[in-house]
Each structure stands twice: as structure tokens, then as C-alpha cells.
Design a protein around this motif. Structure first.
Motif, PDB file in Angstrom:
ATOM      1  N   LEU A 104      35.024  44.301  37.810  1.00 26.29           N
ATOM      2  CA  LEU A 104      35.553  43.215  36.979  1.00 26.29           C
ATOM      3  C   LEU A 104      34.503  42.129  36.766  1.00 26.29           C
ATOM      4  N   ASN A 105      34.377  41.651  35.532  1.00 26.49           N
ATOM      5  CA  ASN A 105      33.398  40.616  35.211  1.00 26.49           C
ATOM      6  C   ASN A 105      34.006  39.235  35.061  1.00 26.49           C
ATOM      7  N   LYS A 106      35.187  39.171  34.445  1.00 27.84           N
ATOM      8  CA  LYS A 106      35.783  37.862  34.146  1.00 27.84           C
ATOM      9  C   LYS A 106      36.496  37.288  35.374  1.00 27.84           C
ATOM     10  N   THR A 161      40.811  37.064  39.791  1.00 28.22           N
ATOM     11  CA  THR A 161      41.887  36.302  40.438  1.00 28.22           C
ATOM     12  C   THR A 161      43.221  37.032  40.303  1.00 28.22           C
ATOM     13  N   LEU A 162      43.476  37.532  39.088  1.00 27.90           N
ATOM     14  CA  LEU A 162      44.717  38.238  38.800  1.00 27.90           C
ATOM     15  C   LEU A 162      44.810  39.539  39.616  1.00 27.90           C
ATOM     16  N   SER A 220      47.563  42.412  43.605  1.00 24.80           N
ATOM     17  CA  SER A 220      47.419  43.407  44.667  1.00 24.80           C
ATOM     18  C   SER A 220      48.054  42.900  45.961  1.00 24.80           C
ATOM     19  N   GLN A 221      47.792  41.627  46.254  1.00 19.03           N
ATOM     20  CA  GLN A 221      48.359  41.014  47.453  1.00 19.03           C
ATOM     21  C   GLN A 221      49.893  41.004  47.388  1.00 19.03           C
ATOM     22  N   LEU A 223      49.324  31.176  36.893  1.00 23.68           N
ATOM     23  CA  LEU A 223      48.075  31.874  36.587  1.00 23.68           C
ATOM     24  C   LEU A 223      48.174  32.630  35.267  1.00 23.68           C
ATOM     25  N   LEU A 224      49.270  33.365  35.072  1.00 25.57           N
ATOM     26  CA  LEU A 224      49.417  34.153  33.847  1.00 25.57           C
ATOM     27  C   LEU A 224      49.602  33.247  32.632  1.00 25.57           C
ATOM     28  N   SER A 225      50.334  32.153  32.795  1.00 27.91           N
ATOM     29  CA  SER A 225      50.513  31.224  31.676  1.00 27.91           C
ATOM     30  C   SER A 225      49.170  30.614  31.269  1.00 27.91           C
TER      31      SER A 225
END
Lengths: 253, 253
Positions: free
Chosen positions: B229-231, B236-237, B242-243, A240-242
Motif C-alpha cells: 500500500l502506498n497511500k 490506516t484503513l 483488520s484489527q 475515518l471513512l467519512s
């Protein structure tokens, strides 16, 4: 001389107390909290009380309690003339139940037992009345050179940004430590890199500072990295971060 | 006196050159690279050459080129007696095509034009021969007090850990900046927090240092954050991190 009362006995309350007792222009009259034991640490330079019906008269009341308790604690101050300000990044100005209300939010992570230098910490202030705002500014500038007037919407977004750069970043440090331990390596090895990464964005923007396989879209290196990861959540996070880094740099072009 | 040749003219080559020219025990004889223009910055204290068939005799050859080019460059050194070491975190010892091979990996992020103090930077060394390892140790200790003998598997994992605490952390700083800009706020506001977050894990483990709504499993605060959050990639991040924080702390209990 601005006379203040601090409500709350937690981490932030203690750091604010420690900062204000060293100033000339602010007098910490009283600290009020539920827990007698926690109150003891404030007894040297202020009177202490666990009776919310015996709060002293002051110019400003700083409500440094958990978000959920702000509203309730502020009700005890409804008959006071002084300004009542909470210290939360996430709560509206209107969480305070009195007429003369404000916000005094120091944007920093505070650690129990570790002294902080407030002089560079951003303090975000908000109030409806001009006089109230000036009181908060006087209070803030007595301990910091970094004082900002921002509204509730801005502060909430800032608090959210702080979650990303503090809470989430700290979790990535934790993953780094886990990966080191898997190979019998000490987390010590990563500490200079962690510091330099934080130092780098003090003088350049994060988008300029970005390096690594995802930035270069180096699929081979990323493939090798994914093979080394064992935990499912590390793999998901890596992908995800990549992907996000790759996308951010495509947008830049 | 250890005589070295640096192969490569990039960012790391320049930082290594700058570090070694200040030492008494190491002599940088020559810097070799393809690009004549890039070579000029090394001309004051070393001879320079763009001819890979005219490499000087030396005790150690430091191959500071891109990962993909290490193997090829090392072939030019197959007739040399000296030790050939690459400087990559991600590549095996065996990427070097000569008999006398090693690795000299400084674990840090290097920024063009910004001087670094090597003394605290971890330098990870590896070699098959005892003498080679001692040469690398001499070289490393001439600029750093933080020298570690680790093998290729450990180094690869360390390099991966570095991606998490450097590249990925830097991306979170970028998200922080984006969120600030959405509200017309300056990224300056987050800088003291970024530094303190990095400072904190110098003295306590990241798992101890963890704070925030996910750590407390504060569903209300997390819900409020998600609404701000908008994006899509930020959402997702936020959820994923958080999880992961929640899970890491449940495992601790």
C-alpha cells in the motif's frame, strides 16, 4: 484433452473439481491430499490418493493448498514433466519449486457447499514459458470466458484490492447487522440495499456512485450519526471513512 | 383509491412517481416543486405546480425533499386534512409541522435514470394515528411486499446502518479500483467478486461469511499487504479494519 491432477482437498480444490468434471476438454485424473476423509468427495470422477509419492503423470498439476504449503507440495512434483501451477493470489510464481511453473488464480470468494458458475469468474494466469501459458489458457477458457494474463506483482495488488472489496466490505455488512440488532431490527432490512450497492458499480464507477453525508460534506448529519454510535471502533471507522470520502471528492474537483 | 401529492422533484420523488403511476390503488394527483424545468418530467400522469399555495386536496402528501427543507415545506400543508409524510431515514416524525403526520421511508439507493423494482424494497412507515398508519400501509403495499412499521429511533439507526453498508462499502470499492489502476488493471476484474460478496450475505450472516488474512490472524499476509500500500489513508484503513475483524472474531469465540 488436457489431463490434470488437483493437489489439495479444500474449498477451492472442490470448486475447481466440480467445474472441470463438467468440461469436455479437461480430464481430472487424480486428486491428492493428506486427509482420507476429505478425499472421498472427489472419488466419483477421479482417482484419489493420500500418497504424495504416487502422483499420476499429467499435463497440469493444480496446487490448491494453503499459501504456506505451496512450496513444500510442489517439491513432490520436481520429477514430473507436466506444468505445476498454484492457485494463490498472494504468492509469487516462484513459490513453485519446479522448472515448469505457473499460476492459475480464480478471483472469487468460494463458499463451501454453494455451487458457483465459473463462466464469468476472472481467472488470472501466469507462466514463464509460452507453451505453459497456452496450457493454462486452455484450462482457464474451458471453464471461464474471463481469462487474463497478469504478472506476480499485478496479481498481488489485485489480491489486496480483493481484500478491500470482499473481506473489508463484508465487515461493514457485519457492522450494519450489529446496528440493526441494537434496535431490535432484522438484518433482512439491509439486504436489498447491499445488493443494489454492488449492482450499481457494475455499471458506473464507485466515485460516481458515491452518495451520503460525507460526500455532501453534511456536517450536521455526520454529527447526528456519531451521536448514535456506541462502540468505539464504529466511531473511529465512521470518522475515518467519512474523512476519506470527503478527501476523495475534493481531489476529484 | 388513495389520492396523493408528491412534494419535491428530485431523484426519490421521480422514483416514487414512476412506481405509483403503475399501481391501481393510488392516484398521483399532483407534483409540486420549485423548479419548473424539473417539474416537466412529472407532467404526463399528474398535474404539476411550482406554487406551494396551490397544492391540491389529497389523502396523503409525500414530502420528498432534502432533510433541511422538510419542516419548511410541511408548513404549506398546515391547513390540509390529508396525512403529511416525509421520506427521510434521518429525520424525526416531528420534523413534519402538521397535526396529521407520518414517515414513508424506502430503504434503498436510487440512481437517476435507472428504473428500480420497488417490490422487494423495504418501506419503513411510522405515524401516531392508527388511521394514518393504515393509509401509509396501503400506500406502501401498493408498490412493495416488504413493509415495516418502525419508530423514529429505529429508523435513524437503520439509516446509519445504511451508511455503513452503502456509502462506506462503495468507498471500499473505490479503493479497490484505485489499487487496480496502480497496476494498470481494470476494475472489471473485481466486479464478479463484489457481486458475490453481496450475494453471500443474502443467505448467511456476515460473521459467518468473513474470510481473509485478518479473520485467520495471518500476520505474514497482512504484513505483505501493508508493504504493497502506498497511500497513507489506505494503510490506516487496512490496519483499522483488520484489527476490527480480528476483534469481532475473538469476541465470537
Amino acid at each position: 484433452m488436457l489431463r490434470i491432477v488437483i493437489l489439495g482437498t479444500g474449498n477451492l480444490a472442490k470448486h475447481l473439481y466440480d467445474a472441470f468434471i463438467t468440461t469436455k476438454d479437461v480430464d481430472v485424473l487424480q486428486v491428492v491430499g493428506r486427509n482420507r476423509e476429505d478425499l472421498q468427495q472427489f472419488s466419483e470422477y477421479a482417482t484419489i490418493s493420500n500418497d504424495f509419492d504416487a502422483i499420476a503423470e499429467a499435463d497440469v498439476y493444480l496446487v490448491a493448498v494453503k499459501d504456506d504449503a505451496i512450496s513444500e507440495v510442489s517439491k513432490y512434483l520436481s520429477n514430473k514433466k507436466g506444468l505445476v501451477a498454484h492457485t494463490s493470489g498472494a504468492m509469487c510464481l516462484n513459490a513453485i519449486q519446479t522448472t515448469n511453473k505457473g499460476v492459475f488464480y480464480p478471483l472469487q470468494t468460494f463458499t463451501k457447499g454453494i455451487a458457483v458458475d465459473f463462466s464469468n469468474i476472472p481467472i488470472c494466469i501466469e507462466a514463464e514459458e509460452k507453451d505453459s501459458l497456452e496450457s493454462l489458457r486452455t484450462l482457464a477458457t474451458s471453464i471461464s470466458e474471463n481469462v487474463h494474463h497478469i504478472d506476480s506483482d499485478q496479481r498481488k495488488k489485485l489480491h489486496l484490492a480483493a481484500v478491500f472489496v470482499n473481506n473489508f466490505t463484508n465487515y461493514l455488512y457485519h457492522v450494519g447487522e450489529e446496528l440493526c440488532l441494537e434496535e431490535g431490527l432484522s438484518f433482512e432490512l439491509l439486504k436489498p440495499l447491499i445488493l443494489e450497492t454492488a449492482n450499481k458499480v457494475q455499471i458506473m464507477s464507485p466515485i460516481e456512485a458515491q452518495t451520503g453525508p460525507a460526500r455532501r460534506n453534511d456536517l450536521k448529519s455526520m454529527g447526528n450519526h456519531l451521536e448514535l454510535l456506541n462502540k468505539e471502533e464504529h466511531i473511529t471507522l465512521y470518522k475515518l471513512l467519512s474523512q476519506a470520502i470527503k478527501q476523495a471528492h475534493e481531489e476529484e474537483l
